[in-house]
Design a protein around this motif. Structure first.
Motif, PDB file in Angstrom:
ATOM      1  N   LEU A 296       0.853  -1.191   0.000  1.00 55.83           N
ATOM      2  CA  LEU A 296       0.000   0.000   0.000  1.00 55.83           C
ATOM      3  C   LEU A 296       0.885   1.237   0.000  1.00 55.83           C
ATOM      4  CD1 LEU A 296      -2.592  -1.236   2.597  1.00 55.83           C
ATOM      5  CD2 LEU A 296      -3.102  -0.648   0.229  1.00 55.83           C
TER       6      LEU A 296
ATOM      7  N   GLU B  20       1.100   5.602  -0.234  1.00 54.03           N
ATOM      8  CA  GLU B  20       0.452   6.910  -0.075  1.00 54.03           C
ATOM      9  C   GLU B  20       1.351   7.881  -0.824  1.00 54.03           C
ATOM     10  OE1 GLU B  20      -0.329  10.203   1.196  1.00 54.03           O
ATOM     11  OE2 GLU B  20      -2.194   9.339   0.484  1.00 54.03           O
TER      12      GLU B  20
ATOM     13  N   LYS C 104      -7.428  -8.046  -0.648  1.00 53.39           N
ATOM     14  CA  LYS C 104      -8.234  -7.054   0.083  1.00 53.39           C
ATOM     15  C   LYS C 104      -8.601  -7.552   1.478  1.00 53.39           C
ATOM     16  CE  LYS C 104     -10.323  -4.758  -3.909  1.00 53.39           C
ATOM     17  NZ  LYS C 104     -11.608  -4.436  -4.565  1.00 53.39           N
TER      18      LYS C 104
ATOM     19  N   CYS D 227      -8.965  -1.064   0.597  1.00 55.28           N
ATOM     20  CA  CYS D 227      -8.024  -0.559  -0.395  1.00 55.28           C
ATOM     21  C   CYS D 227      -8.486  -0.916  -1.797  1.00 55.28           C
ATOM     22  CB  CYS D 227      -6.623  -1.131  -0.147  1.00 55.28           C
ATOM     23  SG  CYS D 227      -6.465  -2.891  -0.502  1.00 55.28           S
ATOM     24  N   GLU D 228      -7.911  -0.226  -2.764  1.00 55.94           N
ATOM     25  CA  GLU D 228      -8.107  -0.528  -4.177  1.00 55.94           C
ATOM     26  C   GLU D 228      -6.847  -1.208  -4.677  1.00 55.94           C
ATOM     27  OE1 GLU D 228     -10.909  -0.167  -5.929  1.00 55.94           O
ATOM     28  OE2 GLU D 228     -11.803   0.598  -4.075  1.00 55.94           O
TER      29      GLU D 228
ATOM     30  N   GLY E 287      -1.353  -1.479  -4.030  1.00 61.11           N
ATOM     31  CA  GLY E 287      -2.673  -1.023  -3.613  1.00 61.11           C
ATOM     32  C   GLY E 287      -2.653   0.420  -3.159  1.00 61.11           C
ATOM     33  N   GLU E 288      -3.827   1.037  -3.244  1.00 60.79           N
ATOM     34  CA  GLU E 288      -4.009   2.401  -2.734  1.00 60.79           C
ATOM     35  C   GLU E 288      -5.078   2.360  -1.658  1.00 60.79           C
ATOM     36  OE1 GLU E 288      -4.859   4.708  -6.237  1.00 60.79           O
ATOM     37  OE2 GLU E 288      -2.761   4.666  -6.878  1.00 60.79           O
ATOM     38  N   PRO E 289      -4.789   2.935  -0.485  1.00 58.54           N
ATOM     39  CA  PRO E 289      -5.739   2.869   0.626  1.00 58.54           C
ATOM     40  C   PRO E 289      -6.910   3.828   0.435  1.00 58.54           C
ATOM     41  CG  PRO E 289      -3.891   4.238   1.232  1.00 58.54           C
ATOM     42  CD  PRO E 289      -3.588   3.688  -0.140  1.00 58.54           C
ATOM     43  N   ARG E 290      -8.063   3.429   0.930  1.00 56.81           N
ATOM     44  CA  ARG E 290      -9.212   4.349   0.959  1.00 56.81           C
ATOM     45  C   ARG E 290      -9.121   5.253   2.179  1.00 56.81           C
ATOM     46  NH1 ARG E 290     -14.264   0.478  -0.615  1.00 56.81           N
ATOM     47  NH2 ARG E 290     -13.622   0.050  -2.761  1.00 56.81           N
TER      48      ARG E 290
END
Length: 160
Positions: free
Chosen positions: A22, A24, A62, A73-74, A104-107
């Protein structure tokens, strides 16, 4: 999903596992956990674990993020596929994983570690490189470092 009683140590077959790196982008940070179980107990790694019977790879990825750090996450794509094979002193295969790692990218960046992780937190990529990492995690971070720092505009991965 069905939970199987899987023999992780000295397995009868290779075990399929997923991990999620993940990132950011704004803060140039990665989410790492300190592993609570072997192999690699006490080292920093990305969230991940075994794929359950009947579970798709992305769903497993996920789920592992949800279970280990309590965020959604996406999944962007596959960033790495590798084998982890660790032999004991007698030459027997003690651990054998086929590892599929996703980007992944976090929500959300607010995390809450589970009992599987001794610690979970966001680290700037440069700080992360100085940690006691699993070998597989170090390889992933080396791969993503230049991308996060803006030194490379593209990242080699299989988009999903």
């Amino acid at each position: 999903m069905e939970k199987e009683n899987v023999r992780r140590e000295y397995p009868l077959v290779p075990l399929v596992a997923v991990g999620v790196l993940l990132i950011e982008k704004k803060t140039k940070s990665v989410l790492l956990i300190r592993r609570g179980n072997p192999p690699g107990k006490g080292k920093y790694s990305i969230p991940g674990g075994l794929v359950e019977i009947g579970e798709k790879l992305i769903d497993a990825a996920k789920r592992e993020v949800r279970e280990e750090v309590s965020i959604e996450c996406e999944i962007v794509g596959i960033i790495s596929v590798e084998e982890i094979i660790i032999k004991d002193k007698r030459g027997l295969t003690q651990w054998h994983y086929v590892l599929i790692d996703f980007l992944g990218e976090p929500r959300s960046i607010k995390i809450k570690p589970s009992s599987d992780a001794q610690e979970a937190r966001w680290f700037h990529i440069e700080e992360a490189m100085k940690l006691d990492l699993t070998d597989a995690t170090r390889r992933l971070l080396l791969k993503i470092r230049k991308y996060l720092l803006g030194e490379e505009s593209n990242l080699m991965m299989i988009r999903i």
